[in-house]
Design an enzyme around this catalytic site. Structure first.
Site, PDB file in Angstrom:
ATOM      1  N   GLY A 100      -4.797  -9.174   3.867  1.00 23.41           N
ATOM      2  CA  GLY A 100      -5.480  -8.363   2.864  1.00 23.41           C
ATOM      3  C   GLY A 100      -4.782  -8.304   1.524  1.00 23.41           C
TER       4      GLY A 100
ATOM      5  CG  ASN B 125      -1.833  -1.212   1.228  1.00 21.46           C
ATOM      6  OD1 ASN B 125      -2.081  -1.793   0.180  1.00 21.46           O
ATOM      7  ND2 ASN B 125      -2.324  -1.585   2.398  1.00 21.46           N
TER       8      ASN B 125
ATOM      9  CB  CYS C 272      17.170  10.767  -4.576  1.00 23.03           C
ATOM     10  SG  CYS C 272      18.526  10.854  -5.770  1.00 23.03           S
TER      11      CYS C 272
ATOM     12  CB  CYS D 241      23.514  12.105  -4.974  1.00 25.69           C
ATOM     13  SG  CYS D 241      21.970  11.670  -5.797  1.00 25.69           S
TER      14      CYS D 241
ATOM     15  CG  ASN E  74      -6.105 -12.550   2.103  1.00 23.93           C
ATOM     16  OD1 ASN E  74      -6.039 -11.325   2.152  1.00 23.93           O
ATOM     17  ND2 ASN E  74      -5.111 -13.309   1.679  1.00 23.93           N
TER      18      ASN E  74
ATOM     19  CG  HIS F  78       4.087  -1.385  -4.843  1.00 23.50           C
ATOM     20  ND1 HIS F  78       2.946  -2.149  -4.849  1.00 23.50           N
ATOM     21  CD2 HIS F  78       5.043  -2.149  -5.435  1.00 23.50           C
ATOM     22  CE1 HIS F  78       3.201  -3.331  -5.411  1.00 23.50           C
ATOM     23  NE2 HIS F  78       4.450  -3.353  -5.772  1.00 23.50           N
TER      24      HIS F  78
HETATM   25 ZN    ZN Z   1      20.274  11.368  -4.275  1.00 25.30          ZN
END
Ligand code: ZN
Length: 285
Positions: free
Chosen positions: A219, A127, A152, A182, A246, A144
């Protein structure tokens, strides 16, 4: 006879309360004894917080197929023109305002409690809503990404969403935001279609799957790869118990990846598991 997709309604059967109680007791006993338990979570843990799904009957993309087509193109557009991509983020409609207002439900709070008392070592979630973080989980792998963060694309440093004043950067013609560490291009942390899973999260999740002796799957049917590899990695080891919470049986149930399934809402089942663990003598609360 009406045929439903995936035969999901065919497989619903009545679970008597005694059987449900037994499964909850069994899960509590296994978790209480586990040396290294981890949880995997997915969309099913957030529906009780009012987070819309994407492909259900009233899903975001079912209702708006054009938005889905745009989402599929988004990462390519970011790679080819990050400045334009950011300008579209500033002007386009966004789901984020809805996600920001969402609150953790009893399922999230139960998982945070399990971590707080040392039963759960980490939560790996698909999620992007940030609700596990809001609930208080500290050892969190957001597979995710999170709508509350920016990342970055070169060094994977994460930043709070408001760390960059992107509206100001746009006025000064300085988009895209650049990483202060960076100089790499910064994007939203949530992983777009076609975008690789950030390597640090992918690696650490794999380590957790190898390390755990109990995996609590909440879930999610875990069918989207590479996330789906995590329970399958855990299954290969001796002495691992995989528990599913579930609503309906999943491929994990049917393929014997999970040892057993407790069928119901995570917001109802997980607090009952926590209560049982607290009742047992093996965990000093
Ligand atoms: Zn960076």
């Amino acid at each position: 006879m009406t045929l439903y997709p995936f035969g999901m309604f065919d497989s619903i059967e009545y679970i008597g309360s005694n059987e449900m109680d037994d499964l909850i007791l069994r899960a509590a006993a296994i978790l209480a004894k586990a040396k290294y338990a981890v949880a995997l979570t997915g969309a099913g843990t957030s529906t009780e917080s009012g987070i819309p799904d994407f492909r259900g009957p009233k899903g975001v993309w079912t209702m708006n197929p054009d938005a889905e087509r745009q989402a599929y193109r988004s990462y390519d557009r970011f790679l080819s023109d990050p400045k334009q991509w950011w300008m579209e983020r500033l002007t386009g409609t966004s789901m984020i305002s809805g996600l920001e207002k969402a609150l953790p439900n009893p399922g999230h709070l139960a998982l945070a409690e399990l971590e707080r008392v040392g039963v759960l070592k980490s939560v790996i979630t698909q999620n992007i809503d940030g609700l596990h973080e809001k609930a208080g989980n500290k050892h969190l792998l957001e597979y995710h990404g999170s709508v509350n963060k920016l990342r970055c694309t070169s060094c994977n440093a994460r930043f709070p969403r408001d760390a960059f004043d992107v509206a100001k950067l746009q006025r000064e013609d300085k988009l895209p935001p650049l990483c202060p560490q960076c100089g790499g291009v910064v994007k939203t942390d949530s992983v777009a279609f076609g975008e690789p899973i950030p390597p640090d999260v992918a690696r650490n999740s794999m380590v957790e799957a190898w390390r755990c002796d109990c995996m609590l799957i909440c879930g999610t049917s875990a069918v989207v790869y590479p996330f789906a590899s995590l329970p399958r990695i855990a299954r290969q080891k001796e002495g691992v118990t995989i528990i599913e919470v579930n609503a309906v049986p999943t491929p994990l149930t049917e393929e014997g990846i999970s040892d057993f399934i407790i069928r119901g809402k995570t917001g109802e089942i997980l607090p009952r598991i926590v209560a049982e663990i607290k009742n047992s003598k093996s965990i000093p609360f």
